[in-house]
Design an enzyme around this catalytic site. Structure first.
Site, PDB file in Angstrom:
ATOM      1  N   ASN A 255     -11.324   4.823   4.496  1.00  0.00           N
ATOM      2  CA  ASN A 255     -11.334   5.020   5.950  1.00  0.00           C
ATOM      3  C   ASN A 255     -11.581   6.497   6.229  1.00  0.00           C
ATOM      4  OD1 ASN A 255      -8.144   4.928   5.235  1.00  0.00           O
ATOM      5  ND2 ASN A 255      -8.521   6.467   6.808  1.00  0.00           N
TER       6      ASN A 255
ATOM      7  N   LYS B 169       1.047   5.198   0.525  1.00  0.00           N
ATOM      8  CA  LYS B 169       0.384   6.402   1.017  1.00  0.00           C
ATOM      9  C   LYS B 169       0.633   7.531   0.022  1.00  0.00           C
ATOM     10  CE  LYS B 169      -1.616   7.063   3.806  1.00  0.00           C
ATOM     11  NZ  LYS B 169      -2.937   7.215   4.281  1.00  0.00           N
TER      12      LYS B 169
ATOM     13  N   HIS C 293      -7.791  -0.568   8.716  1.00  0.00           N
ATOM     14  CA  HIS C 293      -7.007   0.674   8.760  1.00  0.00           C
ATOM     15  C   HIS C 293      -6.022   0.638   9.931  1.00  0.00           C
ATOM     16  CE1 HIS C 293      -6.651   4.755  10.628  1.00  0.00           C
ATOM     17  NE2 HIS C 293      -6.389   5.100   9.387  1.00  0.00           N
TER      18      HIS C 293
ATOM     19  N   ASN D  10      -3.195   3.286  12.272  1.00  0.00           N
ATOM     20  CA  ASN D  10      -2.410   4.476  12.572  1.00  0.00           C
ATOM     21  C   ASN D  10      -1.188   3.974  13.327  1.00  0.00           C
ATOM     22  OD1 ASN D  10      -3.290   7.133  11.794  1.00  0.00           O
ATOM     23  ND2 ASN D  10      -5.179   6.685  12.896  1.00  0.00           N
TER      24      ASN D  10
ATOM     25  N   GLU E 132      -7.868   3.762  -2.529  1.00  0.00           N
ATOM     26  CA  GLU E 132      -8.430   4.153  -1.229  1.00  0.00           C
ATOM     27  C   GLU E 132      -8.572   5.669  -1.159  1.00  0.00           C
ATOM     28  OE1 GLU E 132      -6.458   1.961   1.924  1.00  0.00           O
ATOM     29  OE2 GLU E 132      -6.674   3.657   3.282  1.00  0.00           O
TER      30      GLU E 132
ATOM     31  N   LYS F  79       0.849  -1.199   0.000  1.00  0.00           N
ATOM     32  CA  LYS F  79       0.000   0.000   0.000  1.00  0.00           C
ATOM     33  C   LYS F  79       0.873   1.234   0.000  1.00  0.00           C
ATOM     34  CE  LYS F  79      -2.990   2.687   3.072  1.00  0.00           C
ATOM     35  NZ  LYS F  79      -4.152   2.655   3.964  1.00  0.00           N
TER      36      LYS F  79
ATOM     37  N   ASN G 241      -5.618   9.787   0.525  1.00  0.00           N
ATOM     38  CA  ASN G 241      -6.255  10.462   1.663  1.00  0.00           C
ATOM     39  C   ASN G 241      -7.089  11.673   1.239  1.00  0.00           C
ATOM     40  OD1 ASN G 241      -3.810   9.434   3.983  1.00  0.00           O
ATOM     41  ND2 ASN G 241      -5.992   9.278   4.367  1.00  0.00           N
TER      42      ASN G 241
ATOM     43  N   ASP H 166     -11.495  -0.209  11.921  1.00  0.00           N
ATOM     44  CA  ASP H 166     -10.410   0.067  12.860  1.00  0.00           C
ATOM     45  C   ASP H 166     -11.080   0.078  14.226  1.00  0.00           C
ATOM     46  OD1 ASP H 166      -8.597   1.238  14.617  1.00  0.00           O
ATOM     47  OD2 ASP H 166      -7.692   2.489  13.069  1.00  0.00           O
TER      48      ASP H 166
ATOM     49  N   ASP I  48      -3.408   5.233  -1.630  1.00  0.00           N
ATOM     50  CA  ASP I  48      -4.308   5.959  -0.717  1.00  0.00           C
ATOM     51  C   ASP I  48      -3.948   7.439  -0.667  1.00  0.00           C
ATOM     52  OD1 ASP I  48      -5.844   6.931   1.333  1.00  0.00           O
ATOM     53  OD2 ASP I  48      -4.867   5.782   2.923  1.00  0.00           O
TER      54      ASP I  48
HETATM   55  O1  GKR Z   1       0.116   7.424   9.329  1.00  0.00           O
HETATM   56  O2  GKR Z   1       0.195   9.159   8.007  1.00  0.00           O
HETATM   57  C1  GKR Z   1      -0.343   8.133   8.427  1.00  0.00           C
HETATM   58  C2  GKR Z   1      -1.608   7.690   7.742  1.00  0.00           C
HETATM   59  O3  GKR Z   1      -1.897   8.572   6.720  1.00  0.00           O
HETATM   60  C3  GKR Z   1      -2.760   7.602   8.724  1.00  0.00           C
HETATM   61  O4  GKR Z   1      -2.832   8.728   9.527  1.00  0.00           O
HETATM   62  C4  GKR Z   1      -4.079   7.388   8.014  1.00  0.00           C
HETATM   63  O5  GKR Z   1      -5.124   7.563   8.910  1.00  0.00           O
HETATM   64  O6  GKR Z   1      -3.234   5.185   7.571  1.00  0.00           O
HETATM   65  C5  GKR Z   1      -4.264   6.027   7.472  1.00  0.00           C
HETATM   66  C6  GKR Z   1      -5.057   5.872   6.213  1.00  0.00           C
HETATM   67  O7  GKR Z   1      -5.128   4.769   5.688  1.00  0.00           O
HETATM   68  O8  GKR Z   1      -5.687   6.821   5.765  1.00  0.00           O
HETATM   69 MG    MG Z   2      -6.596   5.378   4.220  1.00  0.00          MG
END
Ligand code: GKR
Ligand code: MG
Length: 432
Positions: free
Chosen positions: A279, A203, A330, A332, A256, A201, A233, A303, A231
């Site tokens: 999420n 980010k 999910h 953190n 995602e 995955k 976000n 989660d 993802d």
């Molecule tokens: O740890 O920066 C991070 C993630 O972006 C986290 O805060 C997210 O809530 O892992 C998460 C996600 O899947 O969106």
């Molecule tokens: Mg996410």
């Protein structure tokens, strides 16, 4: 002796200890991880001498909620989980809505209560297991899998925290920077070689979407058989998502949260064959009717930390089954108590068929004794000891609590480091 009823442990005291753990400069839509992430370790003591363990976020509002709820639980049987939910809701009364990060949807009062219930429910289950000799997954209905697969959580990142973010002498980790496709492939290689992960995955929401699509293409070339996820976000507009998604078709197992909100996600969903996961736009039961009506998502990430615990996650699993949605998990930044909890939950939910997220590879400090959670082929075997099956390392707890007291961080704010690195930086939603 045979036939003797079980003496159900009753809560006598709940001790909440905040800890701070070293965290690398991982980049995301909100900015960059701070040098320390906060967690709270929960010790739920009972009149039989059994102590149940739990773990939650360690930011000020979460600590305040846990501490407000704790006295109301004295005298409660650790098996009375409906009583737990009622007492917490009453104790928190008119609590403010608090959100640890804007990366898990909007804050609401309902979610603040759910987070508090979830943290304390885990400790109750751990105590139940210790009282009965059963594992948490067995109390949740039995393990449908004894090995729980997790995904490699890849992040764009810097080698060091920006100047001024971390104290002098702060120890950098040895991962180095990853800011382009080559860096991400190298990071993935190390994760796969070390842990054996299958799903990868990335980010996203950090760089131009085209650059992130290139990173996915590079991952596909380097790992032809590993399922991939991206993802952003919700840092892409609907138009950007509609432009980029077709390029990712055939490459991703799911996309995602490309964009924010159920209406926007639904519009993107109509424009691509990629399954959309979230999420962010489905993070509480109240958000499910809109998602179902608009057909905005195909996979929901549970989660237990914010859905309200194990039982709430199992209710969510049932709802997902009804709508034909897939279920993933999910994460953190977390420590071993939460990792054990995630593993027991994933072991006991038949419909949780996607590899779970975890931040574990980024974590260099721990509060549980080693040996209970052992990686093999990207999976964790469910711990065999009663309850969660993990033991608190008291020396580590003391050290990490001192680190909390010393570090001065009291809430998560990913903007801080970003602005230190670039004073003109602003959080924009969506950025692209
Ligand atoms: O740890 O920066 C991070 C993630 O972006 C986290 O805060 C997210 O809530 O892992 C998460 C996600 O899947 O969106
Ligand atoms: Mg996410």
């Amino acid at each position: 002796p045979k036939g003797k009823p079980l003496r159900t442990p009753k809560v006598t005291d709940i001790v909440v200890t905040p800890v701070a753990v070293l965290d690398p400069p991982l980049l995301n839509a909100s900015g960059v991880h701070q040098p320390y992430q906060l967690r709270a370790v929960i010790e739920l003591h009972t009149d039989t001498g059994i102590t149940g363990l739990g773990e939650a976020y360690g930011d000020d509002p979460t600590l305040a909620n846990l501490r407000a709820a704790a006295p109301a639980l004295v005298g409660l049987s650790v098996f009375d989980l409906n009583g737990l939910a009622t007492r917490v809701a009453e104790a928190l009364g008119a609590v403010d809505a608090v959100g640890m990060t804007d990366l898990i949807g909007a804050a609401s009062r309902e979610k603040s209560v759910a987070q508090t219930v979830g943290a304390l429910e885990v400790a109750c289950y751990d105590a139940q297991g210790k009282a009965t000799g059963l594992r948490v997954c067995d109390l949740l209905g039995g393990a449908v899998r004894e090995a729980v697969p997790f995904s490699a959580y890849l992040f764009y990142r810097w080698a060091h925290h920006p100047e001024g973010a971390a104290p002098e002498g702060y120890p950098a980790d040895d991962w180095g920077a990853a800011l382009d496709p080559e860096g991400i492939v190298a990071q993935a290689r190390r994760m796969v070689d070390t842990y054996g992960f299958r799903s990868l995955k990335l980010k996203g929401g950090v760089f131009e979407p085209e650059a992130e699509a290139e990173a996915i293409e590079a991952l596909r070339a380097a790992f032809p058989d590993h399922p991939l996820r991206l993802d952003p976000n919700a840092n892409w507009s609907v138009e950007t998502s509609k432009r980029i998604a077709p390029r990712l078709e055939g490459l991703l197992e799911y996309l995602e949260d490309p964009t924010g909100g159920n209406p926007g996600m639904a519009e993107v969903a109509r424009a691509t064959s990629l399954p959309l996961a979230t999420n962010m736009c489905v993070t509480s039961f109240a958000e499910i009717p809109e998602a179902a009506a608009l057909d905005s998502v195909k996979i929901v990430l549970t989660d237990h930390h914010y859905w309200g615990g194990f039982r709430a996650s199992m209710r969510l699993a049932g709802i997902c089954e009804t709508f034909g949605w897939g279920l993933s998990m999910h994460s953190n930044t977390h420590l071993g108590i939460s990792l054990a909890a995630m593993t027991h939950l994933a072991a006991a939910v038949p419909g949780l068929t996607y590899a779970c997220d975890t931040h574990s590879p980024w974590q260099r400090e721990e509060v549980v004794r080693p040996g209970a959670l052992v990686w093999s082929e990207g999976s964790l075997a469910v711990p065999q000891q009663p309850g969660l099956g993990v033991e608190l390392d008291r020396d580590a707890l003391e050290r990490l609590h001192k680190q909390y007291l010393d570090c001065g961080v009291r809430s998560r704010d990913d903007r801080v480091g970003m602005v230190l690195a670039d004073p003109a930086w602003e959080r924009r939603t969506p950025r692209f």
